[in-house]
Design a protein around this motif. Structure first.
Motif, mmCIF file in Angstrom:
data_model
loop_
_atom_site.group_PDB
_atom_site.id
_atom_site.type_symbol
_atom_site.label_atom_id
_atom_site.label_comp_id
_atom_site.label_asym_id
_atom_site.label_seq_id
_atom_site.Cartn_x
_atom_site.Cartn_y
_atom_site.Cartn_z
ATOM 1 N N GLN A 41 0.835 -1.203 0.000
ATOM 2 C CA GLN A 41 0.000 0.000 0.000
ATOM 3 C C GLN A 41 0.871 1.254 0.000
ATOM 4 O O GLN A 41 2.021 1.236 0.464
ATOM 5 C CB GLN A 41 -0.917 0.006 1.221
ATOM 6 C CG GLN A 41 -2.062 -0.986 1.142
ATOM 7 C CD GLN A 41 -3.066 -0.784 2.264
ATOM 8 O OE1 GLN A 41 -2.697 -0.447 3.389
ATOM 9 N NE2 GLN A 41 -4.341 -0.998 1.963
ATOM 10 N N ALA A 42 0.307 2.320 -0.510
ATOM 11 C CA ALA A 42 1.006 3.595 -0.498
ATOM 12 C C ALA A 42 1.430 3.948 0.922
ATOM 13 O O ALA A 42 0.671 3.753 1.871
ATOM 14 C CB ALA A 42 0.118 4.687 -1.072
ATOM 15 N N GLY A 43 2.668 4.439 1.042
ATOM 16 C CA GLY A 43 3.228 4.741 2.341
ATOM 17 C C GLY A 43 4.033 3.607 2.947
ATOM 18 O O GLY A 43 4.734 3.797 3.945
ATOM 19 N N GLY A 44 3.911 2.421 2.347
ATOM 20 C CA GLY A 44 4.611 1.267 2.859
ATOM 21 C C GLY A 44 6.049 1.186 2.375
ATOM 22 O O GLY A 44 6.561 2.089 1.710
ATOM 23 N N SER A 45 6.682 0.071 2.721
ATOM 24 C CA SER A 45 8.090 -0.140 2.401
ATOM 25 C C SER A 45 8.321 -1.515 1.793
ATOM 26 O O SER A 45 7.570 -2.461 2.068
ATOM 27 C CB SER A 45 8.948 -0.025 3.672
ATOM 28 O OG SER A 45 8.855 1.258 4.252
ATOM 29 N N LEU A 46 9.355 -1.593 0.989
ATOM 30 C CA LEU A 46 9.864 -2.852 0.455
ATOM 31 C C LEU A 46 11.374 -2.764 0.393
ATOM 32 O O LEU A 46 11.933 -1.670 0.226
ATOM 33 C CB LEU A 46 9.322 -3.121 -0.949
ATOM 34 C CG LEU A 46 7.888 -3.598 -1.125
ATOM 35 C CD1 LEU A 46 7.538 -3.652 -2.607
ATOM 36 C CD2 LEU A 46 7.671 -4.963 -0.488
ATOM 37 N N ARG A 47 12.022 -3.909 0.509
ATOM 38 C CA ARG A 47 13.463 -3.960 0.285
ATOM 39 C C ARG A 47 13.750 -4.941 -0.841
ATOM 40 O O ARG A 47 13.447 -6.135 -0.720
ATOM 41 C CB ARG A 47 14.237 -4.360 1.532
ATOM 42 C CG ARG A 47 15.737 -4.208 1.338
ATOM 43 C CD ARG A 47 16.551 -4.473 2.575
ATOM 44 N NE ARG A 47 16.806 -5.889 2.796
ATOM 45 C CZ ARG A 47 17.860 -6.366 3.447
ATOM 46 N NH1 ARG A 47 18.754 -5.531 3.956
ATOM 47 N NH2 ARG A 47 18.007 -7.660 3.638
ATOM 48 N N LEU A 48 14.329 -4.431 -1.905
ATOM 49 C CA LEU A 48 14.734 -5.270 -3.019
ATOM 50 C C LEU A 48 16.168 -5.741 -2.808
ATOM 51 O O LEU A 48 16.998 -5.000 -2.282
ATOM 52 C CB LEU A 48 14.634 -4.504 -4.336
ATOM 53 C CG LEU A 48 13.279 -3.866 -4.664
ATOM 54 C CD1 LEU A 48 13.338 -3.237 -6.057
ATOM 55 C CD2 LEU A 48 12.159 -4.871 -4.566
ATOM 56 N N SER A 49 16.424 -6.959 -3.241
ATOM 57 C CA SER A 49 17.768 -7.507 -3.201
ATOM 58 C C SER A 49 18.186 -7.897 -4.610
ATOM 59 O O SER A 49 17.349 -8.303 -5.426
ATOM 60 C CB SER A 49 17.830 -8.739 -2.293
ATOM 61 O OG SER A 49 17.505 -8.410 -0.963
ATOM 62 N N THR A 71 4.407 -3.203 -7.054
ATOM 63 C CA THR A 71 3.105 -2.586 -7.274
ATOM 64 C C THR A 71 2.671 -1.883 -6.003
ATOM 65 O O THR A 71 2.629 -2.494 -4.937
ATOM 66 C CB THR A 71 2.059 -3.627 -7.676
ATOM 67 O OG1 THR A 71 2.506 -4.323 -8.849
ATOM 68 C CG2 THR A 71 0.725 -2.960 -7.978
ATOM 69 N N VAL A 72 2.369 -0.590 -6.121
ATOM 70 C CA VAL A 72 1.962 0.212 -4.973
ATOM 71 C C VAL A 72 0.521 0.635 -5.180
ATOM 72 O O VAL A 72 0.201 1.317 -6.151
ATOM 73 C CB VAL A 72 2.863 1.441 -4.795
ATOM 74 C CG1 VAL A 72 2.473 2.199 -3.528
ATOM 75 C CG2 VAL A 72 4.332 1.036 -4.756
ATOM 76 N N SER A 73 -0.336 0.218 -4.276
ATOM 77 C CA SER A 73 -1.766 0.536 -4.382
ATOM 78 C C SER A 73 -2.116 1.732 -3.504
ATOM 79 O O SER A 73 -1.421 2.047 -2.542
ATOM 80 C CB SER A 73 -2.592 -0.680 -3.985
ATOM 81 O OG SER A 73 -2.376 -0.984 -2.618
ATOM 82 N N LEU A 74 -3.253 2.352 -3.856
ATOM 83 C CA LEU A 74 -3.708 3.500 -3.068
ATOM 84 C C LEU A 74 -4.217 3.053 -1.709
ATOM 85 O O LEU A 74 -4.687 1.938 -1.548
ATOM 86 C CB LEU A 74 -4.802 4.244 -3.831
ATOM 87 C CG LEU A 74 -4.316 5.021 -5.050
ATOM 88 C CD1 LEU A 74 -5.512 5.496 -5.874
ATOM 89 C CD2 LEU A 74 -3.479 6.219 -4.587
ATOM 90 N N ASP A 126 11.109 3.258 0.939
ATOM 91 C CA ASP A 126 10.172 3.706 1.969
ATOM 92 C C ASP A 126 9.223 4.760 1.397
ATOM 93 O O ASP A 126 9.494 5.335 0.359
ATOM 94 C CB ASP A 126 10.942 4.285 3.157
ATOM 95 C CG ASP A 126 11.856 3.273 3.820
ATOM 96 O OD1 ASP A 126 13.003 3.639 4.145
ATOM 97 O OD2 ASP A 126 11.428 2.117 4.005
ATOM 98 N N SER A 127 8.145 4.990 2.107
ATOM 99 C CA SER A 127 7.161 5.992 1.690
ATOM 100 C C SER A 127 6.769 5.798 0.228
ATOM 101 O O SER A 127 6.737 6.746 -0.560
ATOM 102 C CB SER A 127 7.712 7.400 1.903
ATOM 103 O OG SER A 127 8.062 7.614 3.252
ATOM 104 N N LEU A 128 6.466 4.582 -0.119
ATOM 105 C CA LEU A 128 6.172 4.256 -1.513
ATOM 106 C C LEU A 128 4.905 4.948 -1.997
ATOM 107 O O LEU A 128 3.941 5.151 -1.229
ATOM 108 C CB LEU A 128 6.061 2.747 -1.684
ATOM 109 C CG LEU A 128 7.412 2.022 -1.743
ATOM 110 C CD1 LEU A 128 7.247 0.538 -1.442
ATOM 111 C CD2 LEU A 128 8.052 2.229 -3.097
ATOM 112 N N LYS A 129 4.923 5.288 -3.270
ATOM 113 C CA LYS A 129 3.813 5.973 -3.928
ATOM 114 C C LYS A 129 3.326 5.126 -5.092
ATOM 115 O O LYS A 129 4.096 4.334 -5.654
ATOM 116 C CB LYS A 129 4.271 7.335 -4.448
ATOM 117 C CG LYS A 129 4.899 8.236 -3.407
ATOM 118 C CD LYS A 129 5.427 9.508 -4.056
ATOM 119 C CE LYS A 129 6.092 10.426 -3.040
ATOM 120 N NZ LYS A 129 6.623 11.653 -3.682
#
Length: 123
Positions: free
Chosen positions: A13-21, A120-123, A84-87
């Motif tokens: 979701q928007a505002g969330g975080s992911l870490r890619l490796s 994929t970042v959802s609203l 972080d703070s994904l849009k």
């Protein structure tokens, strides 16, 4: 020659975080400057972040600066992209790439590419 495999993508979701490796095999990662790029549907591949051979130098695209952090662990032959703070506009396939001779924002000089991981970042 180096092989690159990305992981860590997913739906958030928007505002969330992911870490890619990005795990490298076939060669020592410290021989390469590394970059992250992304490509959204219908758009050209664009620069996200890059890091020098030892990790001391980093550079970011303006629209991710302050939200994304690129890092590397040469002992583990792995590069990371903390997001972080994904849009929603960050939605794209993310690719890591290796450049043996230089580092920068242009994808053309990068010699090796991974297969990509979907974010994929959802609203």
């Amino acid at each position: 020659q180096v092989q690159l495999i990305e992981s860590g993508g997913g739906l958030v979701q928007a505002g969330g975080s992911l870490r890619l490796s990005c795990a490298a095999s076939g060669s020592t990662l410290s021989n390469y400057a590394m970059g992250w790029f992304r490509q959204a549907p219908g758009k050209e591949r664009e620069f996200v972040a890059t890091i020098g051979w030892s990790g001391g130098n980093t550079y970011y695209a303006d629209d991710v600066k302050g939200r994304f952090t690129i890092s590397r662990d040469n002992a583990k032959n792995t590069v990371y992209l903390q997001m972080d703070s994904l849009k929603p506009e960050d939605t794209a396939v993310y690719y890591c790439a290796a450049d043996e001779w230089g580092w920068g924002i242009d994808p053309e000089p990068y010699d090796y590419w991974g297969q990509g991981t979907q974010v994929t970042v959802s609203l």
